[in-house]
Write an enzyme that holds these catalytic residues in place. Sequence first.
Site, PDB file in Angstrom:
ATOM      1  N   PRO A 175       0.829  -1.211   0.000  1.00  0.00           N
ATOM      2  CA  PRO A 175       0.000   0.000   0.000  1.00  0.00           C
ATOM      3  C   PRO A 175       0.865   1.263   0.000  1.00  0.00           C
ATOM      4  CG  PRO A 175      -0.613  -1.472   1.815  1.00  0.00           C
ATOM      5  CD  PRO A 175       0.601  -2.057   1.174  1.00  0.00           C
ATOM      6  N   VAL A 176       0.426   2.267  -0.747  1.00  0.00           N
ATOM      7  CA  VAL A 176       1.210   3.506  -0.885  1.00  0.00           C
ATOM      8  C   VAL A 176       0.941   4.438   0.310  1.00  0.00           C
ATOM      9  CG1 VAL A 176       1.503   5.567  -2.347  1.00  0.00           C
ATOM     10  CG2 VAL A 176       1.148   3.327  -3.390  1.00  0.00           C
ATOM     11  N   ALA A 185       1.625   4.334   3.410  1.00  0.00           N
ATOM     12  CA  ALA A 185       1.040   3.662   4.568  1.00  0.00           C
ATOM     13  C   ALA A 185       2.105   3.234   5.567  1.00  0.00           C
ATOM     14  CB  ALA A 185       0.234   2.452   4.102  1.00  0.00           C
ATOM     15  N   SER A 190       6.670   1.426   0.538  1.00  0.00           N
ATOM     16  CA  SER A 190       6.378   1.146  -0.874  1.00  0.00           C
ATOM     17  C   SER A 190       7.320   1.894  -1.829  1.00  0.00           C
ATOM     18  CB  SER A 190       4.907   1.447  -1.195  1.00  0.00           C
ATOM     19  OG  SER A 190       4.756   2.703  -1.743  1.00  0.00           O
ATOM     20  N   ALA A 209      10.385   2.962  -1.353  1.00  0.00           N
ATOM     21  CA  ALA A 209      11.742   2.404  -1.324  1.00  0.00           C
ATOM     22  C   ALA A 209      11.781   1.069  -2.063  1.00  0.00           C
ATOM     23  CB  ALA A 209      12.194   2.214   0.126  1.00  0.00           C
ATOM     24  N   ASP A 244      14.289   3.131   5.499  1.00  0.00           N
ATOM     25  CA  ASP A 244      13.382   2.388   4.607  1.00  0.00           C
ATOM     26  C   ASP A 244      14.149   1.706   3.481  1.00  0.00           C
ATOM     27  OD1 ASP A 244      11.366   3.455   6.110  1.00  0.00           O
ATOM     28  OD2 ASP A 244      10.169   4.131   4.405  1.00  0.00           O
TER      29      ASP A 244
END
Length: 311
Positions: A99-100, A102, A106, A108, A150
């Site tokens: 999920p973007v 979140a 995502s 990275a 990340d």
Amino acid sequence: MTTTATAPGKIILFGEHAVVYRRPALAVPVNDVQATATVSKLMAVPGEIQIEAPGIGLSSSLAALRADHPLAAAIKGTLSALSISRPPACTVHVESTIPVAAGLGSGAAVSVAIIRALSGFLGNPLPDEKVNSLAFEVERIHHGTPSGIDNTVVCYGKPVYFVKGMPLEFVRIGWPFVVVIGDTGIPSPTKDTVGDVRRAWDSNPEKLEKIFNQIAIVVQEARQAIECGNISALGPLMDENHSMLQELGVSSLELDRLTAAARGSGAQGAKLSGGGRGGNMIALVDMADADRVAQALKSSGARRTTICRIG
Ligand code: PMV
């Protein structure tokens, strides 16, 4: 000819935000969600690169994207690291189940997958260290002043103890444990919460430094507990870390509701994970309680839950 690479999602177990201020943090990869990049040869003029990312509705030539578009930046960074100015024509296809915005890394993961797939396609797969530093440059576009945790955990795909600017340390998981990830479903750009913490630090550095130092102690204790397999110590440490993040002002009604629901349904501890305000929270559970906690999170408004075994 086609080259594919994947990269996992991630969660921060302990230490988010303080890590931007050079305190340590612990993060682990989440293999249940993945970003995948596939690079294939295109019958066109050399130099032409087509980008397909159906998940975000993107279908464009590289030339038509702004230089600071994260996908363009990952591709251009890779080409420049390999000193290639006219690559063979190709399509870079990106898919992701992460999920973007979140807190699951995502951006990275997409960067790492693209850099690996493209450098592999060009016959010169870049070493992890280089992949990591290129992905960090892209993170700067997403986050402004990222710590680098990340891209690091996603690139190496192993549990990490991370301190900005210090050599990376991997963490041995002494005994496996289970976390339930609960997604508020509220997108929350990390850049915003990191910016708010920066403003709070500017106006009261003593107060913020004190909280960061308290977080650093929790992280050290958590690392020791994880490495020794002393899992029962982790729940209370998660609760403590969550209170400190509340003090930093990065929690929210939804995150507080979900962490309370997790504790109330048998989790040993819970905290927000990542930038905060929206995004995800995590709860430490016994495997036997995982479904019940996940159900309680859903009843309290979680959009999605993931049960994740660490180690
Ligand atoms: O990308 P997120 O939302 O998981 O957050 C990253 C963690 C922060 O400490 C808030 C920012 C950073 O760069 O370390």
